[in-house]
Design an enzyme around this catalytic site. Structure first.
Site, mmCIF file in Angstrom:
data_model
loop_
_atom_site.group_PDB
_atom_site.id
_atom_site.type_symbol
_atom_site.label_atom_id
_atom_site.label_comp_id
_atom_site.label_asym_id
_atom_site.label_seq_id
_atom_site.Cartn_x
_atom_site.Cartn_y
_atom_site.Cartn_z
ATOM 1 N N GLU B 62 -14.231 -3.920 8.169
ATOM 2 C CA GLU B 62 -13.209 -2.632 8.123
ATOM 3 C C GLU B 62 -13.507 -2.383 10.004
ATOM 4 O O GLU B 62 -12.661 -2.033 10.830
ATOM 5 C CB GLU B 62 -13.167 -1.344 8.108
ATOM 6 C CG GLU B 62 -13.236 -1.237 5.789
ATOM 7 C CD GLU B 62 -14.011 -2.520 5.335
ATOM 8 O OE1 GLU B 62 -15.015 -2.931 5.810
ATOM 9 O OE2 GLU B 62 -13.146 -2.842 4.197
ATOM 10 N N ARG B 171 -3.948 7.610 -4.482
ATOM 11 C CA ARG B 171 -3.816 6.406 -5.964
ATOM 12 C C ARG B 171 -3.036 6.890 -6.441
ATOM 13 O O ARG B 171 -2.135 6.374 -7.252
ATOM 14 C CB ARG B 171 -5.326 6.824 -6.205
ATOM 15 C CG ARG B 171 -5.527 5.163 -7.454
ATOM 16 C CD ARG B 171 -6.697 4.863 -8.006
ATOM 17 N NE ARG B 171 -6.369 3.696 -9.045
ATOM 18 C CZ ARG B 171 -6.278 4.237 -10.496
ATOM 19 N NH1 ARG B 171 -7.116 5.308 -10.989
ATOM 20 N NH2 ARG B 171 -6.881 3.345 -11.379
#
Lengths: 282, 321
Positions: B62, B171
């Site tokens: 990342e 989500r």
């Protein structure tokens, strides 16, 4: 579209001219750091020849059009060596050489580490180690997407490659087989706390980069002919990135620093030491 | 407002994000998308399949992804980077600060799986601190949309904005609360319901619960104004102050720790300019744990009932002061 500086031939005359510029740049570095009272002389002086070879011979860039989309990019990932970059930019005409004496002072554009919003010619802000190679990867990918033929140069310190992010970037650049990026490792052998092999050895450096899919060139980072040849050779290598591992001396050009590199990472010369160094450089 | 939620299908904000990228990717060729090996979960895979030349999978790295995004943006690209919120905001915070925000680059960090709503993955993956750490960085804009259509609008507005944006996405599937009539402007909250007795300011998944709470409160004769504060930074101080002056008491609700989130931002604005009673719904100095979102929301006091109770308390404090 501006006319970018054309790549020159490395003839003997050029080498003499370039050496003359490195002298000016080193004198600037010593003077500006002494005036600032803080900063990083050792790693600025070790990087000087590599930077001069790029900015005064091999890189396509134009001080009158610093944002030109077709220019080659340079990232000083070891941002603490910015006195060398600022000096090279000033000598290239990006700003007045007199501004160099404002280094690290309140209100000056020449911040303690490079700020792209303040200085024309700085392609990305840097200073926090380990991040520049990733930025170079982004610039190289943009070149591929836009089908441009500019090159991206990223200079790192040898202590800096202890940062894990460098290897994330090395892996990704190798994975994408980017040949429009050239990394330069200023391998002066020292970091703040001492010799790199004693603090946290990154050796064997050559094998590591090869294992990540890179073409590796090893040179003397103070031999201008070797420097120019390496930049040329890197351009000819296709299908993989190139890193130039340049052996250098921390504090190169200033006797008392070369003699005691551990002491000159982050301390600056006094007025007397600076004036002696300047007369020796002349 | 609420009756519209019965018509369109529920959709997760992460899924709406993937759809929005497809649309804007077709319109704007400068858009580049990066992902860190989570492209199916973040839904950037839709973009990757349609525009393979403008998508790069950066692997499980990342920090490098954020630096790469900065490099692309410095060459004129508008970049979206996606991974889970914990890895985007948490793992790569310093890269975001020093290389994206300091340089004020056009990088939109679309961080999915934020908050307790991740559910069974547990505490390691439930990012409840990202609003705090992202909004503390100069130049950064922080947005948490409440539903799918608002997510799409946020993506389009983020592209227009010059500078970095942190887009906090979830989500879980969520009902549609907004309609075409709701104009989305970064930094401008949306009043979903007007009432004179209390102001409820919410973001993300808590907006639905705030609207439900308002209906409950109405039964007890307390009329609430409900503000969907999709942009946490810059905060719409004007709207909050105007509503607080009208209602005299405020409740905030978010799926985030109480330290440094929406509640803190609202309280800070009110304390300086209109000190009215305020109650905050959020996570109180705890990590999450595994469980389905509904169970977790109960365990961590992020329910409609909790908002109702907080509103009554704030209303009571106003009357007794």
């Amino acid at each position: 579209m501006s006319t970018l500086i054309k790549t020159a031939n490395s003839s003997t005359t050029d080498i003499y001219k370039l050496k003359d510029i490195t002298k000016k740049v080193r004198i600037n570095i010593v003077k500006m750091l002494s005036e600032a009272g803080s900063g990083h002389p050792g790693g600025s002086l070790s990087a000087t020849d590599l930077l001069v070879g790029l900015y005064f011979c091999k890189m396509k860039h134009d001080a009158s059009d610093p944002k030109c989309a077709d220019r080659d990019r340079f990232i000083l990932s070891k941002g603490h060596a910015c006195p060398a970059l600022y000096s090279v930019l000033a000598e290239s005409g990006y700003f007045d050489v007199d501004e160099l004496m404002g280094l690290r002072k309140f209100g000056s554009n020449l911040q303690g580490h490079p700020d792209m919003k303040r200085v024309n010619g700085v392609d990305i802000s840097s200073g926090s180690l380990g991040q520049g190679l990733s930025v170079g990867l982004g610039m190289a990918l943009a070149g591929v997407v836009d089908k441009k033929n500019y090159r991206v140069y990223v200079m790192m310190g040898d202590g800096e490659i202890q940062e894990g992010q460098i290897w994330e970037a090395a892996m990704a650049i190798g994975h994408y087989k980017l040949d429009n990026i050239c990394a330069i490792l200023d391998n002066n052998g020292y970091q703040i706390d001492g010799p790199i092999d004693q603090i946290m050895s990154p050796y064997p450096i050559v094998d590591k980069w090869k294992a990540f899919g890179w073409n590796v060139l090893e040179i003397d980072g103070h031999d201008m002919e070797a420097i120019l040849d390496a930049y040329d050779e890197a351009k000819t290598v296709k299908g993989k990135p190139t890193i130039i591992i340049a052996k250098t001396l921390k504090g190169k050009g200033v006797g008392l620093m070369e003699a005691d590199p551990s002491s000159w990472h982050g301390s600056v010369p006094s007025k007397e030491q600076a004036s002696e160094a300047v007369s020796n450089l002349n | 407002m609420k009756e519209q939620s019965n018509k369109p299908e529920k959709i997760a904000t992460r899924a709406a994000y993937g759809g929005a990228l497809l649309e804007i990717g077709a319109l704007n060729k400068e858009i580049i998308v990066l992902d860190a090996d989570l492209s199916k979960s973040t839904t950037t895979k839709k973009f990757a399949d349609k525009f393979p030349d403008r998508f790069f999978n950066m692997g499980i790295a990342e920090a490098n992804m954020m630096g790469t995004a900065a490099g692309l943006a410095s060459c004129g690209k508008t970049v979206f980077t996606s991974t889970f919120a914990i890895f985007a905001a948490g793992r790569a915070w310093e890269q975001i600060r020093n290389t994206i925000c300091y340089c004020n680059l056009n990088v939109n960090i679309a961080a999915t799986h934020a908050g307790l709503g991740v559910g069974p993955d547990g505490a390691s993956h439930q990012m409840n601190e990202d609003i705090a750490i992202m909004s503390s960085i100069p130049n950064m804009v922080v947005i948490e949309p409440c539903d799918g259509p608002e997510t799409k609008k946020a993506v389009f507005e983020a592209v227009k904005l010059n500078g970095p944006v942190y887009l906090r996405l979830g989500r879980a599937t969520v009902p549609v609360l907004t309609s075409d009539e709701h104009v989305f402007k970064i930094g401008k909250g949306i009043t979903f319901r007007s009432g004179d007795d209390i102001t409820i300011v919410a973001c993300g998944m808590l907006v639905e619960k705030a609207l439900d709470a308002a209906e409950e409160l109405s039964k007890d004769g307390i009329e609430a104004t409900v503000i969907n504060m999709h942009t946490i930074k810059p905060l719409d101080r004007e709207l909050i102050l105007e509503s607080a002056k009208k209602t005299g008491a405020v409740v905030t609700a978010e799926q985030h720790v109480l330290n440094g989130g929406l509640g803190s931002a609202v309280a800070s604005a009110l304390a300086q300019e209109c000190p009215v009673p305020i109650e905050m719904i959020g996570i109180d100095n705890r990590f999450g744990q595994s469980g389905e979102p509904d169970i977790l929301f109960k365990e961590y006091n992020l329910t409609t009932e909790c908002i109702v109770a907080a509103a009554k308390k704030a209303h009571q404090r106003k009357s007794s002061s």
